[in-house]
Design a protein around this motif. Sequence first.
Motif, PDB file in Angstrom:
ATOM      1  N   ASP A 305     -68.207  35.482  26.899  1.00 17.84           N
ATOM      2  CA  ASP A 305     -68.619  34.608  28.001  1.00 17.84           C
ATOM      3  C   ASP A 305     -67.968  34.983  29.321  1.00 17.84           C
ATOM      4  OD1 ASP A 305     -70.412  32.565  26.732  1.00 17.84           O
ATOM      5  OD2 ASP A 305     -68.653  32.315  25.459  1.00 17.84           O
ATOM      6  N   GLY A 306     -67.491  36.225  29.421  1.00 12.07           N
ATOM      7  CA  GLY A 306     -66.964  36.694  30.697  1.00 12.07           C
ATOM      8  C   GLY A 306     -65.467  36.886  30.736  1.00 12.07           C
ATOM      9  N   GLY A 307     -64.819  36.867  29.590  1.00 10.24           N
ATOM     10  CA  GLY A 307     -63.381  37.072  29.543  1.00 10.24           C
ATOM     11  C   GLY A 307     -62.666  35.914  28.884  1.00 10.24           C
ATOM     12  N   SER A 482     -63.871  23.785  28.754  1.00  8.91           N
ATOM     13  CA  SER A 482     -64.005  24.515  27.500  1.00  8.91           C
ATOM     14  C   SER A 482     -65.460  24.738  27.136  1.00  8.91           C
ATOM     15  CB  SER A 482     -63.314  23.750  26.374  1.00  8.91           C
ATOM     16  OG  SER A 482     -63.604  24.322  25.122  1.00  8.91           O
ATOM     17  N   LEU A 483     -65.738  25.888  26.516  1.00  6.84           N
ATOM     18  CA  LEU A 483     -67.004  26.133  25.848  1.00  6.84           C
ATOM     19  C   LEU A 483     -66.820  25.855  24.360  1.00  6.84           C
ATOM     20  CD1 LEU A 483     -68.103  29.478  27.550  1.00  6.84           C
ATOM     21  CD2 LEU A 483     -68.704  27.145  28.208  1.00  6.84           C
ATOM     22  N   ASN A 484     -67.898  25.481  23.706  1.00  3.89           N
ATOM     23  CA  ASN A 484     -67.848  25.206  22.272  1.00  3.89           C
ATOM     24  C   ASN A 484     -68.438  26.379  21.498  1.00  3.89           C
ATOM     25  OD1 ASN A 484     -66.752  22.650  22.690  1.00  3.89           O
ATOM     26  ND2 ASN A 484     -68.783  21.713  22.860  1.00  3.89           N
ATOM     27  N   TYR A 485     -67.772  26.731  20.389  1.00  2.00           N
ATOM     28  CA  TYR A 485     -68.165  27.909  19.619  1.00  2.00           C
ATOM     29  C   TYR A 485     -68.487  27.537  18.180  1.00  2.00           C
ATOM     30  CZ  TYR A 485     -66.630  30.658  23.588  1.00  2.00           C
ATOM     31  OH  TYR A 485     -66.516  31.185  24.849  1.00  2.00           O
ATOM     32  N   ARG A 486     -69.511  28.237  17.648  1.00  2.00           N
ATOM     33  CA  ARG A 486     -69.915  28.034  16.268  1.00  2.00           C
ATOM     34  C   ARG A 486     -69.275  29.126  15.410  1.00  2.00           C
ATOM     35  NH1 ARG A 486     -75.208  28.031  16.842  1.00  2.00           N
ATOM     36  NH2 ARG A 486     -75.648  30.130  16.078  1.00  2.00           N
ATOM     37  N   GLU A 495     -69.395  33.830  15.263  1.00  2.00           N
ATOM     38  CA  GLU A 495     -70.507  34.756  15.436  1.00  2.00           C
ATOM     39  C   GLU A 495     -70.308  35.550  16.725  1.00  2.00           C
ATOM     40  OE1 GLU A 495     -74.291  32.894  14.849  1.00  2.00           O
ATOM     41  OE2 GLU A 495     -73.486  31.514  13.360  1.00  2.00           O
ATOM     42  N   PRO A 496     -70.131  36.854  16.630  1.00  2.00           N
ATOM     43  CA  PRO A 496     -69.702  37.651  17.791  1.00  2.00           C
ATOM     44  C   PRO A 496     -70.736  37.738  18.912  1.00  2.00           C
ATOM     45  CG  PRO A 496     -70.293  39.053  15.939  1.00  2.00           C
ATOM     46  CD  PRO A 496     -70.305  37.661  15.422  1.00  2.00           C
ATOM     47  N   ASN A 497     -72.002  37.549  18.589  1.00  5.94           N
ATOM     48  CA  ASN A 497     -73.027  37.709  19.611  1.00  5.94           C
ATOM     49  C   ASN A 497     -73.596  36.377  20.098  1.00  5.94           C
ATOM     50  OD1 ASN A 497     -72.900  40.562  19.461  1.00  5.94           O
ATOM     51  ND2 ASN A 497     -74.145  40.504  17.577  1.00  5.94           N
ATOM     52  N   VAL A 498     -72.963  35.286  19.715  1.00  7.80           N
ATOM     53  CA  VAL A 498     -73.430  33.965  20.129  1.00  7.80           C
ATOM     54  C   VAL A 498     -72.480  33.414  21.186  1.00  7.80           C
ATOM     55  CG1 VAL A 498     -73.950  31.613  19.407  1.00  7.80           C
ATOM     56  CG2 VAL A 498     -74.474  33.534  17.885  1.00  7.80           C
ATOM     57  N   LYS A 499     -72.992  33.164  22.351  1.00  9.37           N
ATOM     58  CA  LYS A 499     -72.162  32.650  23.432  1.00  9.37           C
ATOM     59  C   LYS A 499     -71.779  31.196  23.181  1.00  9.37           C
ATOM     60  CE  LYS A 499     -73.551  35.613  27.280  1.00  9.37           C
ATOM     61  NZ  LYS A 499     -73.980  35.614  28.699  1.00  9.37           N
ATOM     62  N   GLY A 500     -70.706  30.793  23.825  1.00  4.20           N
ATOM     63  CA  GLY A 500     -70.281  29.413  23.724  1.00  4.20           C
ATOM     64  C   GLY A 500     -71.221  28.485  24.472  1.00  4.20           C
ATOM     65  N   GLU A 501     -71.210  27.220  24.075  1.00 11.40           N
ATOM     66  CA  GLU A 501     -72.086  26.231  24.694  1.00 11.40           C
ATOM     67  C   GLU A 501     -71.298  25.392  25.691  1.00 11.40           C
ATOM     68  OE1 GLU A 501     -75.152  25.621  20.965  1.00 11.40           O
ATOM     69  OE2 GLU A 501     -73.518  24.205  21.283  1.00 11.40           O
ATOM     70  N   ALA A 502     -71.907  25.167  26.836  1.00 11.01           N
ATOM     71  CA  ALA A 502     -71.261  24.395  27.897  1.00 11.01           C
ATOM     72  C   ALA A 502     -71.989  23.071  28.078  1.00 11.01           C
ATOM     73  CB  ALA A 502     -71.283  25.185  29.202  1.00 11.01           C
ATOM     74  N   SER A 503     -71.362  22.162  28.792  1.00  5.04           N
ATOM     75  CA  SER A 503     -72.014  20.911  29.162  1.00  5.04           C
ATOM     76  C   SER A 503     -73.197  21.202  30.074  1.00  5.04           C
ATOM     77  CB  SER A 503     -71.027  19.985  29.866  1.00  5.04           C
ATOM     78  OG  SER A 503     -69.963  19.657  29.021  1.00  5.04           O
ATOM     79  N   ARG A 504     -74.180  20.320  30.044  1.00  2.00           N
ATOM     80  CA  ARG A 504     -75.365  20.501  30.873  1.00  2.00           C
ATOM     81  C   ARG A 504     -75.368  19.489  32.015  1.00  2.00           C
ATOM     82  NH1 ARG A 504     -79.772  20.606  26.136  1.00  2.00           N
ATOM     83  NH2 ARG A 504     -80.288  18.645  27.193  1.00  2.00           N
ATOM     84  N   ILE A 505     -76.084  19.821  33.072  1.00  2.00           N
ATOM     85  CA  ILE A 505     -76.080  18.987  34.259  1.00  2.00           C
ATOM     86  C   ILE A 505     -76.736  17.630  34.007  1.00  2.00           C
ATOM     87  CG2 ILE A 505     -78.291  19.811  35.198  1.00  2.00           C
ATOM     88  CD1 ILE A 505     -76.858  19.849  37.968  1.00  2.00           C
ATOM     89  N   ASP A 506     -77.576  17.541  32.954  1.00  2.88           N
ATOM     90  CA  ASP A 506     -78.245  16.276  32.677  1.00  2.88           C
ATOM     91  C   ASP A 506     -77.510  15.422  31.648  1.00  2.88           C
ATOM     92  OD1 ASP A 506     -78.681  17.831  30.428  1.00  2.88           O
ATOM     93  OD2 ASP A 506     -80.770  17.173  30.163  1.00  2.88           O
TER      94      ASP A 506
END
Length: 620
Positions: A305-307, A482-486, A495-506
Motif C-alpha cells: 500500500d505504498g510502504g 490504519s488499513l485492515n488486512y485479510r 495475502e501478498p497481492n491484496v491491498k489493505g482496506e481503508a475507511s470510505r468517505i460515505d
Amino acid sequence: MSRTTLIVLLAAIASIASTATAAGPGGPTAVVDPTGPQAPPAPIVAESLTRIFRGDDGGALYLRRLGTKVFGFGEHPGRKYAYVLTGTVSGDRISGSWWDTPKGTRAETGALELRWSQQGTRIVRSGGRDLGPDVFTSIPATGIRWPVRQAAGFQATTTGDLDGAFAGDDASRHYVREIDGNVVWVAERAAQPDERPGWVSVFVGKRRTGGGISGAWVDVPKGLETRSGTFGAGLIGTKREVVLALTGAVRTKRLVPDYALDWDRFESSIASQLNGNVVGYAYAMTKNGGFIRSGAWGSRRLAIDGGKLPFTTETQVQTASAAKLISATAIVKALHLRGLTVDARVKSFLPSCIKTDTSIDTLTFRDILDHTSGLPGARGSGTVESCNGTDPYDCLLKILAEGRTQTTAKAYNNKAYDLLRLLVPLVADPTGTMAIYDSWKCKNTKGVLHRKLSTRFLHYLFDEVLGPAGARASFYPGGDFSLNYRCKATVVACEPNVKGEASRIDFFERSGSGKMSTSVLDYARFLSALDRGEIIPKSLVEAMKTDRLGFDSAFGGQAGPYAWKNGGCPDFEGKGRTCKTVAMTFPSDIQVYVAVNSDTSGYTGSLQSLVGSAFDTALR
C-alpha cells in the motif's frame, strides 16, 4: 440493586449494628458499645494509653483506649506488616488478639499479650505471637512521618473471603482481613502524602449467619478525629461490593474492591499472544480515570500500500462493532435527558411520513439495544433486499416497513443499531429534527435528507458522548490511520497481492452499528469516562452492563464478571473479517481497549477471552 432492596438491606444492617460485638482474645466478648457507658476501670490505670508509639523495629502503633478496651493499628513504613489489634486492659496488662491487614504483605494473626509502664508511655510485648516490635515507646504526633496508602499486599477474589483493599465512596481506603469468622480492617480517610489523615479507624467484627458482618469501630490517633461506634455491613451481588452502616459518625456507605495488579504482567500477557500473529495492534489500559499502560506493535500499513508504516497508540483504527457501545450510550443519554428510559416506544418519535408495520408500535429502544427487536437483517437471517444495495436510508425505511418479522428471541442485528442514526437526533432534538423531515417530506432527494440526519447523529456522538471524555473519533480518518488486512493463519500468511482496506468517505451515512475510527487512547478515554459515570449516571452504566445494552456479555473472571463489547470488520468482498476490537471493563475502575487491524488464528481464543484471562493472570 433496586432502591427498595437497598433500603431493606440498610435497615437490616442498622439492626445488626445495634447489637454488634467486638472480638476479644479468644473470639467474641460480651456486647460492646464504645459510645455507651463503660465498665469501671481497673484499679491500676494508665495515665493514658491513647497514644502514638514507635516500635523498636521502626514501625508505628496508634492505640486508643475506651474504658477497659483498647483498639489499635500498627504498620511498618517498609510494608512488612500492617495489623489491627484489640484487647482488654487489666491492671498493667493488655490481653487480646491481632490480625494482619493487606496494607502490608504479611498475612498472620495471633494472640496479644502486652504490659504497659511509665504512665502508659512504654509498652512491652510479654507474650502471645510475635507481631513485629517487642518494645513500643510513646512519641508525639510531630515525631512521625505518616505512612501513605498502599496497594493490597495480599488479596482474595471471592465473596467468602474479603481479604484485600477496598475503595470507599468518600475516597477513603479500607484494608480488610477475613479469617476464621473474624472480619477486621483499618480505614483511612483520603489525605495528601505526609499529611495526617482526618480520621483512621479500626473495625473489629464477625461474619454472621446469612453473610452479614457486625462489630465495633474506633478512631485511632493516626487520624485527627476521635469517634467510635458500632457497624453493620452486607455484601451486594458477586462483585464483592459492601454496603456499610455506622453508628457514631456519618462516613463511608459503600465499599468496592480495589484489586492489586501486576501491570507489567497484564501487558506482557496480551503482547505474548498478539506479537507476530497480527499485522498490527494497539492497546490502552486505564484506572481511576488515568492511563496506566498503553502500547502498540506491528504495522498500520504494509509495503503493498505504498510502504510499511508503524502502528501507534495514536493510530486511527476502525472500532467495528465496538462503536455500538458509543451509539448505545448516545441514545441512553438522549432519553435520560428527556426523563425517559430505554423502555420508551420508538414509534412515538418517528415522523408520520415514515411508513411502519403495525409491529413497530411495540418496539422499544431496549429491543434495539439488546438485539431482541425481531427486525429484518439479523445475523443468520439474511437481509432485506434494499439493504444489499447502496442506499442506506432506503434500507432503514424498508426495515421499518417490514416490521418485526424475525422469530428468534435474540439475534445480533447490525441494521437495528443503524436505526439509531435516525433515532438519536429525533430523541435529542425532536423539534429541529422533525423540521428537517417536514422540509423534505421524508424523501431523500439526492441524498440530502440522509446526510443531514447522519450529520446530526455524528455531532451528538462527538459532542455529547465522546466530548465529555476528551475523546475524538472520525468516520473518514486521515494522517495516522490504519488499513485492515485479510490474513489466513498468521501475519506471514497475509495475502501478498491484496491491498489493505481503508475507511470510505460515505461511512458516516452507514454509522450506528460500526464504521467509526478512533485511536485506542481515545476509545479508552471514552470507556473510562463511561464506566465512571461521567457521561451518563453510573446507575445507567451498570444497567447497560447487566441488561446487555451496548455490551455483548461478560467474561467470567476470578474477580467477577468483566463486561465487554467486541467488534470485527467484515471485508468488502465478504471473505472474512479484517479487524478485531474489544472494550472491557473490570472491577476497581479498570478499563482496557484493544484494536487489531487483521484477523488471524495465530493466537488462542477470542480477543475478549485473551484480555480477560490476562487480567486474571495479573491479579496479585
